[in-house]
Design a protein around this motif. Structure first.
Motif, PDB file in Angstrom:
ATOM      1  N   GLY A  15       0.792  -1.192   0.152  1.00  0.00           N
ATOM      2  CA  GLY A  15       0.110   0.009   0.022  1.00  0.00           C
ATOM      3  C   GLY A  15       0.836   1.352  -0.042  1.00  0.00           C
ATOM      4  O   GLY A  15       2.101   1.388  -0.128  1.00  0.00           O
ATOM      5  N   ILE A  63      -4.497   0.511   0.029  1.00  0.00           N
ATOM      6  CA  ILE A  63      -3.808  -0.785   0.371  1.00  0.00           C
ATOM      7  C   ILE A  63      -4.516  -1.602  -0.679  1.00  0.00           C
ATOM      8  O   ILE A  63      -5.511  -1.724  -1.082  1.00  0.00           O
ATOM      9  CB  ILE A  63      -4.501  -1.281   1.731  1.00  0.00           C
ATOM     10  N   ASN A  65      -5.605  -4.789  -2.929  1.00  0.00           N
ATOM     11  CA  ASN A  65      -6.761  -5.631  -2.518  1.00  0.00           C
ATOM     12  C   ASN A  65      -6.022  -7.023  -1.596  1.00  0.00           C
ATOM     13  O   ASN A  65      -7.150  -7.338  -0.594  1.00  0.00           O
ATOM     14  CB  ASN A  65      -7.272  -6.366  -3.660  1.00  0.00           C
ATOM     15  N   ARG A  68      -5.724  -6.291   2.103  1.00  0.00           N
ATOM     16  CA  ARG A  68      -6.939  -5.610   3.032  1.00  0.00           C
ATOM     17  C   ARG A  68      -7.222  -6.361   4.116  1.00  0.00           C
ATOM     18  O   ARG A  68      -7.132  -7.580   3.985  1.00  0.00           O
ATOM     19  CB  ARG A  68      -8.053  -4.916   2.206  1.00  0.00           C
ATOM     20  N   SER A  69      -7.544  -5.789   5.154  1.00  0.00           N
ATOM     21  CA  SER A  69      -8.046  -6.422   6.426  1.00  0.00           C
ATOM     22  C   SER A  69      -7.200  -7.221   7.184  1.00  0.00           C
ATOM     23  O   SER A  69      -7.622  -8.364   7.836  1.00  0.00           O
ATOM     24  CB  SER A  69      -9.408  -7.200   6.091  1.00  0.00           C
ATOM     25  N   SER A  73      -3.072  -1.151   6.954  1.00  0.00           N
ATOM     26  CA  SER A  73      -3.421   0.182   7.150  1.00  0.00           C
ATOM     27  C   SER A  73      -2.993   0.879   8.499  1.00  0.00           C
ATOM     28  O   SER A  73      -2.534   1.927   8.252  1.00  0.00           O
ATOM     29  CB  SER A  73      -5.084   0.460   6.882  1.00  0.00           C
TER      30      SER A  73
END
Length: 142
Positions: A15, A63, A65, A68-69, A73
């Motif tokens: 990211g 970020i 794909n 992510r999560s 971030s």
């Protein structure tokens, strides 16, 4: 890159984030080009009835794909906060999409990190047509 033993290690960009000094104006995001700090100070003084110093402003937190999560971030935001502190700023500002569906993930992240909406009566008057919930939901948060 290599690990010193000739073995190639992979490096990934997960990211990016940007931090800069910007005038504290909730009606503006940072420009898409570099503006010298002395010009930003002039703009800050021209756009406000009170003299306001520049603030640390985080933008373009992205970020990829597949990452992510997974907490990346938070890593980027922590790096931005650390850089802001090294510049002498304890508070950082940012904009976030006020639409609940489009901006939900970012809004949740920023709230978890302690950001709160900035309520600016003059600014809110300009955007009253959106409804107070949208205006206060997080267009400009600190």
């Amino acid at each position: 890159s290599t690990n010193g033993k000739g073995k190639v290690e992979s490096e990934y960009i997960f990211g990016m984030a940007e931090i800069s000094l910007q005038p504290p104006d909730p009606s503006r995001t940072s420009p898409p080009f570099v503006v010298p700090t002395n010009i930003k100070k002039i703009i800050s003084n021209m756009t406000s009835s009170k003299k306001k110093p520049l603030c640390a402003y985080i933008s373009n937190v992205l970020i990829t794909n597949e990452y992510r999560s997974k907490g990346y971030s938070k890593v980027l935001m922590s790096a931005c906060h650390g850089l802001a502190r090294s510049w002498g700023y304890e508070t950082t500002f940012l904009h976030v999409d006020a639409d609940y569906n489009a901006g939900r993930a970012a809004q949740q992240l920023y709230r978890k990190l302690g950001y709160k909406p900035v309520i600016d009566e003059t600014y809110n008057e300009k955007f009253a047509w959106m409804g107070i919930d949208s205006v206060n939901r997080g267009l400009y948060i600190v």
